[in-house]
Write a protein that holds these residues in place. Structure first.
Motif, PDB file in Angstrom:
ATOM      1  N   LEU A   1       0.835  -1.204   0.000  1.00  0.00           N
ATOM      2  CA  LEU A   1       0.000   0.000   0.000  1.00  0.00           C
ATOM      3  C   LEU A   1       0.872   1.256   0.000  1.00  0.00           C
ATOM      4  O   LEU A   1       0.529   2.259  -0.636  1.00  0.00           O
ATOM      5  CB  LEU A   1      -0.935  -0.005   1.216  1.00  0.00           C
ATOM      6  CG  LEU A   1      -2.075  -1.026   1.182  1.00  0.00           C
ATOM      7  CD1 LEU A   1      -2.808  -1.047   2.520  1.00  0.00           C
ATOM      8  CD2 LEU A   1      -3.059  -0.717   0.050  1.00  0.00           C
ATOM      9  N   ALA A   2       2.009   1.205   0.711  1.00  0.00           N
ATOM     10  CA  ALA A   2       2.939   2.334   0.705  1.00  0.00           C
ATOM     11  C   ALA A   2       3.584   2.517  -0.665  1.00  0.00           C
ATOM     12  O   ALA A   2       3.738   3.638  -1.159  1.00  0.00           O
ATOM     13  CB  ALA A   2       4.019   2.127   1.774  1.00  0.00           C
ATOM     14  N   VAL A   3       3.947   1.402  -1.302  1.00  0.00           N
ATOM     15  CA  VAL A   3       4.533   1.454  -2.644  1.00  0.00           C
ATOM     16  C   VAL A   3       3.527   2.020  -3.647  1.00  0.00           C
ATOM     17  O   VAL A   3       3.882   2.819  -4.528  1.00  0.00           O
ATOM     18  CB  VAL A   3       5.006   0.052  -3.076  1.00  0.00           C
ATOM     19  CG1 VAL A   3       5.350   0.022  -4.553  1.00  0.00           C
ATOM     20  CG2 VAL A   3       6.212  -0.386  -2.241  1.00  0.00           C
ATOM     21  N   MET A   4       2.263   1.643  -3.501  1.00  0.00           N
ATOM     22  CA  MET A   4       1.217   2.156  -4.395  1.00  0.00           C
ATOM     23  C   MET A   4       0.993   3.647  -4.173  1.00  0.00           C
ATOM     24  O   MET A   4       0.695   4.390  -5.121  1.00  0.00           O
ATOM     25  CB  MET A   4      -0.074   1.371  -4.178  1.00  0.00           C
ATOM     26  CG  MET A   4       0.020  -0.083  -4.630  1.00  0.00           C
ATOM     27  SD  MET A   4      -1.378  -1.114  -4.116  1.00  0.00           S
ATOM     28  CE  MET A   4      -2.608  -0.578  -5.312  1.00  0.00           C
TER      29      MET A   4
ATOM     30  N   LEU B   1       5.343  -1.308  11.355  1.00  0.00           N
ATOM     31  CA  LEU B   1       3.912  -1.044  11.203  1.00  0.00           C
ATOM     32  C   LEU B   1       3.621   0.403  10.806  1.00  0.00           C
ATOM     33  O   LEU B   1       2.820   0.657   9.901  1.00  0.00           O
ATOM     34  CB  LEU B   1       3.184  -1.383  12.513  1.00  0.00           C
ATOM     35  CG  LEU B   1       1.670  -1.147  12.545  1.00  0.00           C
ATOM     36  CD1 LEU B   1       0.973  -2.035  11.522  1.00  0.00           C
ATOM     37  CD2 LEU B   1       1.128  -1.409  13.939  1.00  0.00           C
ATOM     38  N   VAL B   2       4.295   1.346  11.469  1.00  0.00           N
ATOM     39  CA  VAL B   2       3.948   2.760  11.304  1.00  0.00           C
ATOM     40  C   VAL B   2       4.668   3.411  10.128  1.00  0.00           C
ATOM     41  O   VAL B   2       4.119   4.307   9.484  1.00  0.00           O
ATOM     42  CB  VAL B   2       4.238   3.538  12.614  1.00  0.00           C
ATOM     43  CG1 VAL B   2       3.939   5.022  12.443  1.00  0.00           C
ATOM     44  CG2 VAL B   2       3.416   2.966  13.765  1.00  0.00           C
ATOM     45  N   THR B   3       5.894   2.969   9.818  1.00  0.00           N
ATOM     46  CA  THR B   3       6.665   3.609   8.740  1.00  0.00           C
ATOM     47  C   THR B   3       5.925   3.614   7.403  1.00  0.00           C
ATOM     48  O   THR B   3       5.849   4.663   6.748  1.00  0.00           O
ATOM     49  CB  THR B   3       8.043   2.933   8.588  1.00  0.00           C
ATOM     50  OG1 THR B   3       8.767   3.060   9.809  1.00  0.00           O
ATOM     51  CG2 THR B   3       8.833   3.584   7.455  1.00  0.00           C
ATOM     52  N   PRO B   4       5.351   2.489   6.950  1.00  0.00           N
ATOM     53  CA  PRO B   4       4.589   2.553   5.691  1.00  0.00           C
ATOM     54  C   PRO B   4       3.411   3.529   5.761  1.00  0.00           C
ATOM     55  O   PRO B   4       3.137   4.241   4.794  1.00  0.00           O
ATOM     56  CB  PRO B   4       4.086   1.105   5.512  1.00  0.00           C
ATOM     57  CG  PRO B   4       5.008   0.273   6.305  1.00  0.00           C
ATOM     58  CD  PRO B   4       5.404   1.109   7.472  1.00  0.00           C
ATOM     59  N   PHE B   5       2.729   3.570   6.908  1.00  0.00           N
ATOM     60  CA  PHE B   5       1.597   4.481   7.063  1.00  0.00           C
ATOM     61  C   PHE B   5       2.048   5.936   6.977  1.00  0.00           C
ATOM     62  O   PHE B   5       1.401   6.755   6.307  1.00  0.00           O
ATOM     63  CB  PHE B   5       0.908   4.221   8.401  1.00  0.00           C
ATOM     64  CG  PHE B   5      -0.242   5.151   8.684  1.00  0.00           C
ATOM     65  CD1 PHE B   5      -1.453   4.995   8.026  1.00  0.00           C
ATOM     66  CD2 PHE B   5      -0.101   6.185   9.594  1.00  0.00           C
ATOM     67  CE1 PHE B   5      -2.511   5.858   8.269  1.00  0.00           C
ATOM     68  CE2 PHE B   5      -1.152   7.049   9.853  1.00  0.00           C
ATOM     69  CZ  PHE B   5      -2.362   6.884   9.182  1.00  0.00           C
ATOM     70  N   LEU B   6       3.163   6.275   7.641  1.00  0.00           N
ATOM     71  CA  LEU B   6       3.683   7.644   7.575  1.00  0.00           C
ATOM     72  C   LEU B   6       4.110   8.000   6.155  1.00  0.00           C
ATOM     73  O   LEU B   6       3.916   9.129   5.701  1.00  0.00           O
ATOM     74  CB  LEU B   6       4.861   7.801   8.544  1.00  0.00           C
ATOM     75  CG  LEU B   6       4.535   7.711  10.036  1.00  0.00           C
ATOM     76  CD1 LEU B   6       5.808   7.825  10.864  1.00  0.00           C
ATOM     77  CD2 LEU B   6       3.533   8.787  10.438  1.00  0.00           C
ATOM     78  N   PHE B   7       4.673   7.026   5.452  1.00  0.00           N
ATOM     79  CA  PHE B   7       5.074   7.254   4.064  1.00  0.00           C
ATOM     80  C   PHE B   7       3.846   7.530   3.197  1.00  0.00           C
ATOM     81  O   PHE B   7       3.869   8.394   2.320  1.00  0.00           O
ATOM     82  CB  PHE B   7       5.833   6.035   3.546  1.00  0.00           C
ATOM     83  CG  PHE B   7       6.466   6.244   2.202  1.00  0.00           C
ATOM     84  CD1 PHE B   7       7.701   6.856   2.089  1.00  0.00           C
ATOM     85  CD2 PHE B   7       5.822   5.823   1.041  1.00  0.00           C
ATOM     86  CE1 PHE B   7       8.280   7.054   0.839  1.00  0.00           C
ATOM     87  CE2 PHE B   7       6.391   6.015  -0.203  1.00  0.00           C
ATOM     88  CZ  PHE B   7       7.631   6.636  -0.303  1.00  0.00           C
ATOM     89  N   ILE B   8       2.766   6.786   3.448  1.00  0.00           N
ATOM     90  CA  ILE B   8       1.515   7.008   2.708  1.00  0.00           C
ATOM     91  C   ILE B   8       0.977   8.403   2.986  1.00  0.00           C
ATOM     92  O   ILE B   8       0.573   9.133   2.072  1.00  0.00           O
ATOM     93  CB  ILE B   8       0.472   5.940   3.085  1.00  0.00           C
ATOM     94  CG1 ILE B   8       0.899   4.570   2.555  1.00  0.00           C
ATOM     95  CG2 ILE B   8      -0.909   6.296   2.516  1.00  0.00           C
ATOM     96  CD1 ILE B   8       0.075   3.419   3.094  1.00  0.00           C
TER      97      ILE B   8
END
Length: 314
Positions: free
Chosen positions: A115-118, A207-214
């Motif tokens: 999801l972060a990559v998208m 857990l949080v790093t992809p969300f922050l990136f999004i």
């Protein structure tokens, strides 16, 4: 199995599941069998439509096909075990429980990173469209997917190995429908200090790093879109992000509710939120992306048209 015997007198666990009432088992079995069938069918159709339609050979759909593939694996790790428990014994072997937990964390976090990559793909497409083709080259897309899978499997392996160091002496009853880290740690009769330390330090990073990136990607996207003079241009830019934002909200809303709380507060009330991110999100993803995406909707129509043409008698 030697390692199991050395660290634990428990050879199997009992998953209490969603309900202990006998009259609930068959209705729950039928409900989750339908959910599983819809999930597998929907995600397989997404994968087939993307790989068989030349017009969908873009980075965004490349990532979406891997998301669907991961969702199939994620759901298959959980739901068949639930179906078995509804109809027969609720026991699961020690090794089987740790194996299920490994794949739940590996595939669930792969979903998160994809999801972060998208989100990064949408950021480049909207904020830097002239360099989109070079930035999101096929080679780079493959590397992003490979990195997402490798990191999450290492994360899962770390927690599984640490859990295997614990001793389980007396109780083997898991108040859950799957083998999750927190309920298992509650059963341990040895110190869980190291496990909790890793959960509170390494866990939030993964857990949080992809969300922050999004969130960062969408803040940049919002700033860029607001600079577009025409209303139609704004709508077109936002329309490419609507499906992804819906999935992100559903996935992270439930997963943060379950995992961003102290171990001691983890109760049976978290089951509903767990079902949302483990089962329902995987089922709803194909509907969310196909209903809100014109190109994918047309690709699915073409796929079904081909199937109908092949099935028709000559």
């Amino acid at each position: 199995m030697e390692r199991v015997n050395q660290t634990s007198s428990v050879s199997e666990f009992i998953l209490l599941g969603l309900s202990s009432q006998p009259e609930d088992q068959k209705p729950l079995f039928i409900l989750f069998l339908i959910i599983y069938f819809v999930t597998i069918t929907g995600n397989l159709l997404i994968i087939l439509a993307i790989h068989l339609d030349p017009q969908l050979q873009t980075p965004m759909y490349f990532f979406l096909s891997f998301l669907s593939f991961t969702d199939i694996g994620f759901t298959t790790t959980i739901v068949p075990r639930m179906l078995l428990n509804f109809l027969s014994g609720k026991t699961i072997s020690y090794a089987g429980c740790l194996t299920q937990m490994y794949f739940i964390y590996a595939l669930g976090n792969t979903d998160s990173f994809l999801l972060a990559v998208m989100a990064f793909d949408r950021y480049v497409a909207i904020c830097d469209p002239f360099h989109y083709v070079t930035t999101m080259s096929h080679h780079r897309c493959v590397l992003l997917v490979a990195f997402s899978c490798l990191l999450t499997h290492l994360h899962s392996l770390l927690h599984t190995l640490l859990l295997n160091q614990l001793t389980f002496c007396d109780s083997n009853v898991i108040h859950h429908f799957l083998c999750d880290l927190s309920p298992l740690m509650k059963l341990s009769c040895s110190s869980t200090f190291v496990n909790e330390l890793v959960i509170m330090t390494e866990g939030p990073i993964v857990l949080v790093t992809p969300f922050l990136f999004i969130m960062f990607s969408y803040v940049r996207i919002l700033i860029t879109v607001l600079k577009i003079p025409s209303a139609s241009g704004k709508r077109k830019a936002f329309s490419t992000c609507g499906s992804h934002l819906t999935v992100v909200t559903l996935f992270y809303g439930s997963i943060f509710y379950v995992y961003l709380q102290p171990l001691s507060t983890y109760t049976i009330r978290d089951h509903i939120a767990t079902i949302v991110y483990t089962v329902l999100t995987s089922m709803l993803n194909p509907f969310i992306y196909s209903l809100r995406n014109k190109d994918l909707k047309q690709g699915l129509r073409r796929l079904m048209g081909k199937r109908t043409a092949h099935a028709a008698p000559s």
